[in-house]
Design a protein around this motif. Structure first.
Motif, PDB file in Angstrom:
ATOM      1  N   SER A  50      13.560 -11.583  49.758  1.00  0.00           N
ATOM      2  CA  SER A  50      13.047 -10.670  50.603  1.00  0.00           C
ATOM      3  C   SER A  50      11.964 -11.113  51.493  1.00  0.00           C
ATOM      4  N   ASP A  51      11.039 -12.048  51.023  1.00  0.00           N
ATOM      5  CA  ASP A  51      10.105 -12.685  51.895  1.00  0.00           C
ATOM      6  C   ASP A  51      10.686 -13.658  52.741  1.00  0.00           C
ATOM      7  N   LEU A  52      11.793 -14.163  52.530  1.00  0.00           N
ATOM      8  CA  LEU A  52      12.402 -15.049  53.535  1.00  0.00           C
ATOM      9  C   LEU A  52      13.010 -14.229  54.438  1.00  0.00           C
ATOM     10  N   GLU A  53      13.716 -13.305  54.267  1.00  0.00           N
ATOM     11  CA  GLU A  53      14.321 -12.215  55.178  1.00  0.00           C
ATOM     12  C   GLU A  53      13.560 -11.760  56.105  1.00  0.00           C
ATOM     13  N   ARG A  54      12.403 -11.496  55.594  1.00  0.00           N
ATOM     14  CA  ARG A  54      11.254 -11.009  56.593  1.00  0.00           C
ATOM     15  C   ARG A  54      10.768 -11.800  57.694  1.00  0.00           C
ATOM     16  N   ASP A  55      11.011 -13.188  57.540  1.00  0.00           N
ATOM     17  CA  ASP A  55      10.833 -14.259  58.675  1.00  0.00           C
ATOM     18  C   ASP A  55      12.198 -14.901  59.075  1.00  0.00           C
ATOM     19  N   ILE A  94       6.483 -22.623  49.687  1.00  0.00           N
ATOM     20  CA  ILE A  94       7.313 -21.737  50.729  1.00  0.00           C
ATOM     21  C   ILE A  94       7.403 -22.414  52.026  1.00  0.00           C
ATOM     22  N   LYS A 113      14.127  -4.351  46.907  1.00  0.00           N
ATOM     23  CA  LYS A 113      13.491  -5.247  47.982  1.00  0.00           C
ATOM     24  C   LYS A 113      14.220  -5.156  49.275  1.00  0.00           C
ATOM     25  N   THR A 167      17.191  -6.081  50.609  1.00  0.00           N
ATOM     26  CA  THR A 167      17.523  -7.265  50.948  1.00  0.00           C
ATOM     27  C   THR A 167      19.018  -7.375  51.241  1.00  0.00           C
ATOM     28  N   LYS A 188      11.053 -23.085  53.943  1.00  0.00           N
ATOM     29  CA  LYS A 188      11.421 -22.619  54.915  1.00  0.00           C
ATOM     30  C   LYS A 188      11.815 -23.589  56.238  1.00  0.00           C
ATOM     31  N   SER A 193      12.511 -11.089  44.960  1.00  0.00           N
ATOM     32  CA  SER A 193      11.454 -11.182  45.940  1.00  0.00           C
ATOM     33  C   SER A 193      11.186 -12.277  46.713  1.00  0.00           C
ATOM     34  N   PHE A 194      11.618 -13.232  46.446  1.00  0.00           N
ATOM     35  CA  PHE A 194      11.557 -14.615  47.253  1.00  0.00           C
ATOM     36  C   PHE A 194      12.553 -14.609  48.558  1.00  0.00           C
TER      37      PHE A 194
END
Length: 421
Positions: free
Chosen positions: A221-226, A174, A270, A272, A178, A218-219
């Motif tokens: 979603s994790d990226l968008e949060r950052d 990850i 998610k 997204t 990023k 899911s991945f």
């Protein structure tokens, strides 16, 4: 039943007489039907969609012209496939460049010809792309290939998402991902468009694609949060086709609905912001539309086998040797007879492993009869090799009782033209 098989109304005897054997024969109506089925079914009110024909399955000018006429995009993995797509008249903006080790020659050739859509496989490629585009005033549109680490139930040689796959960057890396996305987003001549994933080929279970969609959303979603926005998601291909009676491929309308409905549900779950979903059918467009026609030569009885030899083999279809691919066949000039003769269908190459079908029952046959092997439309012509200096067969399209030559048969002059005397 007629004695002689017809393909789209054309007798195989006519094809063999006119074009010779071995011969790759494609039912053009079937190709169009498959393209149209994807176009009609891969639509959803929640997303824009794009269908990329995976040209590695079967690439020649005639096929890419058909893809253009049907309104599909194309993905290419080499300078040769790219040149073929351009020669066929595809809009460069509708060509996507794949591959895990693109050369400088290939990258520069693409850019010079207006092809700016790239799937980035690794960090080194990203740095190379930056250097190449900085020599111009153009912009690259890139998507990053992620290895979702989902092992689809298929042959290990055509799995593309096991944890040690040569393709893409592991979804578990990850921080590396990023950092790479940030470097792409901040470059003035690069537009980062999203992510790509592909889990393998000849996949029969819907659940594998559901898992892929869930994993990627899911991945994302994790990226968008950052703060990393991924407007496009390419889910690759791998849709199975029918080779033998044991195969139960997912119908196109069903797999399209499964993928898009799962994407829509995951978008809600998610939270997204994916706008576009892409897929890359190749085998499922070309595979069942194509067959290979052979002339039966000698036969031989050994203590445990009855060999039937044809005038081709692993040079025109290496898949059985590579990963034990299975096929069905008929004596195409004895179609009205019962399949009662157990044989091993072998080729003429000087290799013990040159076997196309290890064991099956066929109609009675004689030397000079024609044999047809079905569903060779994907990765037959594409993977042709000149082993034993065999000549590449011709390719013909048949439609509504007529045939047309798409690729001429290789000649001895063609074979020898590169040799230095």
């Amino acid at each position: 039943m007629d004695k002689v098989l017809k393909i789209s109304g054309v007798p195989v005897t006519q094809l063999a007489t006119q074009y010779g054997t071995p011969l790759y024969v494609y039912d053009e109506n079937k190709l169009v039907e498959q393209c149209q089925s994807y176009k009609q079914n891969f639509v959803h009110p929640g997303f824009t969609t794009e269908i990329l024909y995976a040209s590695k399955a079967f690439s020649c000018v005639g096929m890419l012209q058909l893809i253009k006429e049907q309104g599909l995009c194309a993905d290419v993995v080499s300078i040769g496939e790219l040149a073929t797509a351009l020669e066929a008249g595809l809009d460069p903006d509708r060509i996507y460049f794949h591959g895990n080790n693109k050369t400088l020659e290939e990258i520069n050739f693409a850019i010079e010809h207006g092809v700016y859509r790239f799937f980035v496989d690794n960090v080194q490629e990203a740095e190379t792309l930056k250097k190449c585009i900085e020599k111009t005033n153009k912009k690259l549109l890139v998507m990053l290939r992620i290895n979702p680490c989902i092992e689809a139930h298929t042959h290990e040689f055509i799995q593309t998402a096991n944890i040690d796959s040569k393709f893409g960057i592991s979804i578990y890396s990850i921080d590396e991902i990023k950092t790479l996305i940030r470097s792409l987003q901040t470059h003035e001549q690069i537009v980062f468009e999203g992510l790509h994933a592909h889990i393998g080929s000849q996949i029969f279970e819907k659940e594998a694609f559901v898992k892929e969609v869930q994993t990627m959303f899911s991945f994302i979603s994790d990226l968008e949060r950052d703060g990393f926005y991924c407007p496009k998601l390419d889910l690759g291909g791998g849709f199975a086709i029918h080779y033998t009676d044991q195969d139960r491929p997912i119908p196109i309308e069903s797999i399209c609905k499964t993928i898009l409905d799962t994407c829509a549900q995951e978008q809600i779950n998610k939270k997204t912001h994916v706008k576009t979903i892409l897929i890359e059918p190749g085998r499922s467009i070309a595979g069942e539309a194509g067959s290979t026609l052979y002339t039966i030569g000698f036969s031989k009885q050994t203590p445990h086998k009855h060999y039937l030899f044809v005038d081709g083999g692993m040079s025109d279809n290496i898949r059985p040797c590579l990963y034990q691919a299975q096929y069905d066949a008929d004596v195409a000039t004895q179609m009205d007879s019962e399949k009662s003769r157990k044989v091993c269908i072998a080729g003429k190459c000087c290799e013990s492993g040159d076997v196309l079908i290890p064991e099956m029952k066929l109609q009675p046959f004689s030397q000079g009869d024609l044999l047809i092997i079905y569903s060779t439309g994907a990765y037959g012509f594409s993977m042709f090799n000149n082993y034993n200096r065999n000549l590449r067969p011709a390719v013909v399209f048949v439609k509504d009782g007529k045939s047309r030559l798409i690729v001429r048969r290789e000649s001895l002059e063609d074979l020898l033209k590169g040799d230095i005397r």
